[in-house]
Design a protein around this motif. Sequence first.
Motif, short mmCIF file in Angstrom:
data_model
loop_
_atom_site.label_atom_id
_atom_site.label_comp_id
_atom_site.label_asym_id
_atom_site.label_seq_id
_atom_site.Cartn_x
_atom_site.Cartn_y
_atom_site.Cartn_z
N UNK A 180 0.84 -1.19 0.16
CA UNK A 180 -0.13 -0.06 0.03
C UNK A 180 0.71 1.24 -0.16
N UNK A 181 0.75 2.28 -0.93
CA UNK A 181 1.33 3.35 -0.83
C UNK A 181 0.53 4.54 -0.40
N UNK A 182 1.07 5.36 0.36
CA UNK A 182 0.27 6.27 0.85
C UNK A 182 0.96 7.70 0.63
N UNK A 183 0.22 8.66 -0.02
CA UNK A 183 0.78 10.01 -0.12
C UNK A 183 0.42 10.74 1.11
N UNK A 184 1.52 11.40 1.34
CA UNK A 184 1.45 12.36 2.65
C UNK A 184 1.82 11.38 3.94
N UNK A 185 2.93 10.65 3.67
CA UNK A 185 3.33 9.69 4.58
C UNK A 185 3.61 10.08 5.69
N UNK A 210 0.86 8.17 9.50
CA UNK A 210 1.94 7.30 10.30
C UNK A 210 1.10 6.30 11.24
N UNK A 211 -0.14 6.64 11.57
CA UNK A 211 -0.91 5.74 12.23
C UNK A 211 -1.30 4.58 11.36
N UNK A 212 -1.60 5.02 10.07
CA UNK A 212 -2.13 3.81 9.39
C UNK A 212 -1.00 2.80 9.07
N UNK A 213 0.04 3.57 8.68
CA UNK A 213 1.46 2.74 8.40
C UNK A 213 1.78 1.79 9.60
N UNK A 248 -0.12 -5.65 10.73
CA UNK A 248 -1.03 -6.55 10.06
C UNK A 248 -0.41 -7.41 8.61
N UNK A 249 0.89 -7.19 8.92
CA UNK A 249 1.66 -7.87 7.82
C UNK A 249 1.72 -7.41 6.26
N UNK A 250 1.31 -6.01 6.25
CA UNK A 250 1.21 -5.41 4.87
C UNK A 250 2.80 -4.75 4.76
N UNK A 251 2.86 -4.36 3.63
CA UNK A 251 4.00 -3.54 3.06
C UNK A 251 3.55 -2.26 2.73
N UNK A 252 3.93 -1.17 3.74
CA UNK A 252 3.32 0.11 3.36
C UNK A 252 4.58 0.98 2.94
N UNK A 253 4.32 1.96 2.06
CA UNK A 253 5.26 3.03 1.69
C UNK A 253 4.72 4.20 1.67
N UNK A 254 5.52 5.08 2.27
CA UNK A 254 4.79 6.54 2.35
C UNK A 254 5.84 7.40 1.60
N UNK A 299 10.24 5.00 8.93
CA UNK A 299 10.92 3.60 9.13
C UNK A 299 10.47 2.95 10.55
N UNK A 300 10.37 3.96 11.51
CA UNK A 300 9.75 3.63 12.86
C UNK A 300 8.41 3.13 12.88
N UNK A 301 7.51 3.78 11.95
CA UNK A 301 6.26 3.25 11.83
C UNK A 301 6.19 1.75 11.02
N UNK A 302 7.23 1.52 10.51
CA UNK A 302 7.40 0.40 9.71
C UNK A 302 7.05 0.42 8.32
N UNK A 303 7.00 1.66 7.72
CA UNK A 303 6.79 1.87 6.38
C UNK A 303 8.27 2.31 5.79
#
Length: 218
Positions: free
Chosen positions: A3-8, A14-17, A23-29, A41-45
């Motif tokens: 999932x790619x998030x604009x305004x990361x 940050x909460x979504x990431x 949940x095991x997803x790959x997030x990019x912000x 990175x601290x948020x896992x994204x």
Amino acid sequence: MRIVIAGGHGQIALRLERLLSAGGHEAAGIIRDPEQADALREAGAEPVVLDLESASADEVGEVLRGADAAVFAAGAGPGSGVARKDTVDRGAAELFADAAERAGVRRFLMVSSMGADARRQGDEVFDAYLRAKGAADDYVRSRSGLDWTILKPGMLTNDAGTGLVRLEASTGRGPVPRDDVAAVLAELVETPATAGLTLELVSGSVPVAVAVKAIAGE
């Protein structure tokens, strides 16, 4: 899912990431300021440095290529003037939608605002913000290549999330913690049956997962 998030680096993003990563997803912000990368990175994204006010659709499309979903959670933010409400809240959103369509990313979530309306009158900055958001919403609805869902939260707060919400086509005004907005977005990403819906969100009495399933007719 990727999932790619604009305004990361935004408060909701940050909460979504964090939720997506847990949940095991790959997030990019997508962020404009490289100094924000560590927070992602601290948020896992994965941080992706790109200025959506100056990038081309092809450049944004490269970031989106291979993603399963795209989330527009960017905004000009407090203190910005009328011009940036247009270039970010409208222009960047339209660019992101175009790029997602080009990259073949069908699932598209738009974080809008309650009261967003392209026809809103008024000369105040907040009026310009709601016009820009409304225009962006209309543009996303026009993209036949997207399975879009538009989420319009009420008054955002930093209170701890309760996990209990009211999610409907029209809720009336009310507050909602950013925690709960992020939780609803995380559920919506995985609920394609909500495609084509514009939803309002405030605090309520229904658990997030139940509210999303109910609005999807599941």
